[in-house]
Design an enzyme around this catalytic site. Structure first.
Site, PDB file in Angstrom:
ATOM      1  N   ARG A   1       0.955  -0.878   0.206  1.00  0.00           N
ATOM      2  CA  ARG A   1      -0.048  -0.199  -0.064  1.00  0.00           C
ATOM      3  C   ARG A   1       1.231   1.610  -0.071  1.00  0.00           C
ATOM      4  NH1 ARG A   1      -2.592  -3.923   3.826  1.00  0.00           N
ATOM      5  NH2 ARG A   1      -4.067  -3.906   2.999  1.00  0.00           N
TER       6      ARG A   1
ATOM      7  N   LYS B   1      -1.900  -1.710   7.563  1.00  0.00           N
ATOM      8  CA  LYS B   1      -3.811  -2.076   7.920  1.00  0.00           C
ATOM      9  C   LYS B   1      -4.301  -2.967   8.797  1.00  0.00           C
ATOM     10  CE  LYS B   1      -8.141  -1.371   4.831  1.00  0.00           C
ATOM     11  NZ  LYS B   1      -8.417  -1.466   3.898  1.00  0.00           N
TER      12      LYS B   1
ATOM     13  N   HIS C   1      -1.772   2.319  -5.342  1.00  0.00           N
ATOM     14  CA  HIS C   1      -2.849   1.598  -5.104  1.00  0.00           C
ATOM     15  C   HIS C   1      -3.048   0.524  -6.152  1.00  0.00           C
ATOM     16  CE1 HIS C   1      -5.650  -1.194  -3.419  1.00  0.00           C
ATOM     17  NE2 HIS C   1      -5.069  -0.429  -2.007  1.00  0.00           N
TER      18      HIS C   1
ATOM     19  N   ARG D   1      -1.107  -3.231  -7.419  1.00  0.00           N
ATOM     20  CA  ARG D   1      -1.791  -4.186  -6.225  1.00  0.00           C
ATOM     21  C   ARG D   1      -2.488  -4.322  -7.068  1.00  0.00           C
ATOM     22  NH1 ARG D   1      -1.115  -3.946  -0.720  1.00  0.00           N
ATOM     23  NH2 ARG D   1      -3.140  -4.775  -0.296  1.00  0.00           N
TER      24      ARG D   1
ATOM     25  N   HIS E   1      -4.302  -9.151   2.720  1.00  0.00           N
ATOM     26  CA  HIS E   1      -5.991  -8.230   2.494  1.00  0.00           C
ATOM     27  C   HIS E   1      -6.303  -8.746   3.310  1.00  0.00           C
ATOM     28  CE1 HIS E   1      -5.909  -8.159  -2.597  1.00  0.00           C
ATOM     29  NE2 HIS E   1      -5.699  -6.793  -1.904  1.00  0.00           N
TER      30      HIS E   1
ATOM     31  N   TYR F   1      -3.490 -18.350  10.918  1.00  0.00           N
ATOM     32  CA  TYR F   1      -2.732 -17.185   9.704  1.00  0.00           C
ATOM     33  C   TYR F   1      -1.149 -16.678  10.301  1.00  0.00           C
ATOM     34  CZ  TYR F   1      -1.757 -13.015   7.906  1.00  0.00           C
ATOM     35  OH  TYR F   1      -1.670 -11.754   7.459  1.00  0.00           O
TER      36      TYR F   1
END
Length: 432
Positions: free
Chosen positions: A243, A270, A332, A335, A358, A368
């Site tokens: 980003r 983010k 952006h 991406r 994401h 994760y």
């Protein structure tokens, strides 16, 4: 005989305690010190008990009779009045100690240990600003879903849709904490979905060129006559597809150039999750060259006027506009292009999504980890830079499978050799 106020006041203390009876179990106990204590005698489940009703004259004769009558009625239903009063006292105490704000404070103290200071402070401020005014004083066990809806609606009114959603998520964590510690029996937050009560926000699609236009864009970046540092920033964005905010805020301490790795801390992401960007050989070469220009600064891309701050997030957009891509391409947008082409090239979806950082977790949600699939992601990122080199040189051919094909004669460093306007070897990088 029934007691009277005159009889009570005229009765003097004795050497030992004694009692006066008002009838039906109501008694006034008088101590040698002169204290007058109301008591009510009763039997429950075969046991004789004595219930305190207060001190005379703070509790008058009439008030003592009323209290005894209420206790007598409760006893008639089979309930022990003393046990009921104890439960009520505990409930009143819990109503103060187990308010949502009190429980949230305990949760926050436990939760913050594994989080960054900036994130924990942010969450607490949001609780103070948005949640506590709505439900902070309410007993946590009594809060219902409509109260949470009202809270979210109030946040939504000022246009803070994402904050409204996060407020519900935080409340859900606090309710789970309350349940785990015996302060509540249910979590009303799980009964609500933000989409049920909040207006939908149209998804913002960032402008980007078609993948067929990518080679021409990359060539224009090569000959961009603006700031060299800005040109490097755009190239790195194309190679790493992070980003814009993650790129322009990058600090040299985050990079291991020898190891070919960029570790972005959670505080700058983010999703507030640490992110690893494997660096291709082209990206490392580009970064080493950039270090000769901005290595004196903690930031890779310091601002032109204030070197303590990073370049503006409009710098890359402005450069693309000057190249003729106004309204057609944004930082952006790289991406989206990378996602599209890498999927077309056959790279695993979960590897691409992890590299894009994401929100989607899908198959990897249960375990994760920001370093998951790091080796295959590194191979993917190297192949991506090779593909970009091929785009610049005009040697890209349609392919299938998990590798981007480029001309065997194309050197891996063609793109980065053009960094400062150096001419690449025509035998390796020319269109002919």
């Amino acid at each position: 005989m029934a007691l009277t106020d005159i009889a009570i006041k005229s009765t003097k203390p004795r050497e030992s305690a004694f009692k006066l009876s008002d009838g039906r179990g109501l008694q006034l106990h008088i101590t040698p010190q002169g204290s007058r204590l109301w008591r009510w005698a009763f039997r429950h489940e075969g046991k004789q008990k004595l219930m305190a009703l207060g001190v005379y004259p703070d509790v008058s004769l009439a008030q003592a009779r009323d209290k005894a009558d209420l206790a007598r009625k409760l006893l008639a239903t089979g309930v022990d009045p003393m046990a009921a009063r104890k439960s009520d006292k505990i409930a009143r105490r819990l109503a103060v100690e187990d308010t949502f704000a009190a429980v949230a404070t305990k949760w926050w103290e436990s939760w913050k240990a594994a989080r960054s200071d900036s994130h924990t402070v942010y969450v607490w401020r949001r609780l103070e600003a948005d949640v506590f005014p709505a439900i902070g004083k309410r007993p946590v066990a009594e809060i219902e879903a409509p109260e949470l809806v009202a809270m979210m609606k109030a946040i939504e009114k000022r246009g803070a849709l994402d904050i409204a959603k996060r407020a519900l998520q935080t409340c859900s964590q606090i309710f789970r904490y309350a349940i785990a510690h015996g302060m509540a029996k249910r979590n009303p937050a799980v009964e609500i979905r933000p989409s049920d009560v909040l207006a939908s926000r149209k998804k913002e699609n960032y402008a980007r060129v078609d993948s067929k236009e990518l080679p021409e864009l990359l060539r224009k970046i090569e000959v961009y006559n603006g700031s060299t540092v800005t040109r490097v920033a755009i190239k790195l964005m194309a190679m790493t597809f992070v980003r814009t905010s993650e790129l322009i805020g990058a600090r040299w301490e985050e990079f291991d150039l020898d190891g070919g790795r960029w570790d972005i801390p959670a505080s700058r992401m983010k999703m507030k999750t640490p992110h690893v960007v494997p660096l291709s050989t082209q990206a490392v070469t580009l970064l080493r060259s950039l270090h000769t220009l901005t290595g004196h600064s903690a930031l890779l891309f310091p601002g032109e006027r204030d070197h303590q701050k990073s370049m503006s997030n409009n710098t890359i957009l402005g450069a693309l506009d000057r190249m003729g891509y106004a309204g057609r391409m944004t930082g952006h947008g790289f991406r989206g292009i990378a996602s599209t082409l890498l999927h077309e090239q056959g790279w695993p979806h979960e590897h691409i999504e992890l590299q894009l950082a994401h929100q989607e977790r899908n198959q990897v949600s249960a375990s994760y980890n920001h370093a998951m699939y790091l080796q295959p992601r590194a191979q993917m990122m190297q192949a991506w830079s090779n593909y970009l080199d091929g785009c610049v040189a005009g040697n890209v051919v349609p392919f299938r499978g998990k590798r981007a094909w480029h001309s065997p004669q194309l050197g891996h460093h063609c793109l980065s050799r053009r960094l400062f306007g150096l001419q690449s070897d025509r035998r390796l990088c020319s269109d002919g």
